[in-house]
Design an enzyme around this catalytic site. Sequence first.
Site, short mmCIF file in Angstrom:
data_model
loop_
_atom_site.label_atom_id
_atom_site.label_comp_id
_atom_site.label_asym_id
_atom_site.label_seq_id
_atom_site.Cartn_x
_atom_site.Cartn_y
_atom_site.Cartn_z
CE LYS A 80 -3.92 1.77 2.76
NZ LYS A 80 -4.76 1.47 3.95
CB SER A 155 -7.96 3.30 2.89
OG SER A 155 -7.15 2.69 3.88
CB SER A 179 -8.22 0.42 5.85
OG SER A 179 -8.95 1.62 5.87
#
Lengths: 492, 103
Positions: A80, A155, A179
């Site tokens: 990420k 996310s 997330s």
Amino acid sequence: MSELLTLPVEVIAARVRGGEVSATEMIEASLGRIAEVDSRLGAFLGIEADEALASAGAIDARRRRGERLGRLAGVPVARKDNLSYSGRLTGCASRMLEGYVSPLTATAIERLVAEDAVFVGRTNMDEFAMGSSCENSAFQVTRNPWDLRRVPGGSSGGSAAAVAAGAVPLALGSDTGGSIRQPAAFCGVVGVKPTYGRVSRYGLVAFGSSVDQIGPLGRDVRSAALALEIMAGEDPRDATSSRIAAPALLDEIETGLGGMRVGILREVPVSGLDPAMAAAWSAALERLTRLGAELVEVSVPNLEAAIAIYYVIANSEASANLARFDGMRYGRRVAAAGLEETYTATRTAGFGHEVKRRIILGSFALSAGYYDAYYGRARGVLRALEQQFRSAFASVDLLATPTTPGSAFALGERTSDPLAMYLSDIFTTPASLAGLPAVSIPCGCDDTGLPLSLQLMAAPFAEASLLRAARAFERDFAWSVAPRFRGETDAA
Amino acid sequence: MSLSLEEVRRAAALSRLRLTAEEEGLFAAQLGRIVAHIDHLREFASLTADSDPAPGLEADDEPRPDPRGELFLANAPEVRGPFYAVPRMLAGGGAAETDGPDE
């Protein structure tokens, strides 16, 4: 797609160690698949092909010299965009950090690389991890590989989409209120949020420091478990990392969940679930029972307060953590007359709408005259929630809920109503707030084929029993991660 | 429910953010709904927040050279020698090169 990319990571690594496939071939397969699908998905913000091929070449050279290779030899991994890797871009999908090259490597990444994992690129996310749909990225929207008209969740949506699409067999995400688990659920893959303190946060760009955790997303439970086992453990560079020894998660992972007591929360609003999720949830409970679990109703009354607590605590911490982005030491600077004006001009230009909204909410909750009514009250209700969880885990081994109230929602459906977006995290925020380990595993699909998932939670540091139960469920359910890229024409 | 424009402006100023008039109105309405939801916390059981620090590791508080110093500086918008260069603190100041620290 190369079938190699769909194998459990321990199988990939064994084949690389045994010389059946080279690390270079694995990375070329991953880069090829990314090139094939990512123009439709938008899962990656950057591909690190040269670095990845160089690392793979070095691993292959070591094998030729007869050196021992690690447990993740040649496994392509995505990170990420809020996880630091020295010498590589790390931008949190924000204009604020455009061009920022990290001077350090996250401990979690360092440990995976020490086992010969190879990082191939950085994935899209909601800006600074603030969002549940990946639509808040400053650069691009990521689409769900099961249906390109749908969000992948957030996310960590880029990581989830990349794994589901077979671009990488493993990816890293971060979970502050769901997330990792929510995008894993929307994309039909496995996502694990470890116990707070289990994995070092060193190198993770901070959002809500008392709740942030790094965790793996994989196509199967064993792959996620192996990655977690490697990343876990004390790290002197993170004062909140735990001294509790990292567990050997794979040792007993196949021993089933017979005899486990699984708590069903009285406060889970089954009436609020989408009909398909309600059916999948009911079937999941039947499956758990058939596999030998004893279902027990338990109560955590403050569960329904979790969203409100979360948005006060996490955003208060975010307002403090993101104060560092002022245009002085890194990131962009918008020149203005004087220091104060430069701060304001830089932050106003650098942050997107959702980040501004949350920083302002956090500043409001911490400000004089409101602190006791918002931050202080949220801390008090959180403390009661933690105690209620402790009471629940005195009588059960695990707690089960749906991961989300329904399947992935349509792109744009909730962007104008932040509260509706926040409320979709109702099942994932409690484990974050209480620091509990939790896993999301597929448990069904809706009538259009979109994945639906089950969440299991355990007491702090009980990841071994958590993943043992998840593995038993997965083995029996026999889910296939085979997204069909529906809606291709409409999404174009 | 909505927050007053004054409350939004005050919180934005504390956040070092400048909002347009349109943003102020939008955020007042959106944040008002969120704060109304947060107000339901009054209905839930609460315990006195624990003031004890969370158990954790403590690093030795000893300064030591960091060989990565140049890497950190490489990300700065502006540097002078081994220092970050920043604009003048008082209004009316100009670019950093007019008032950066002496080398």
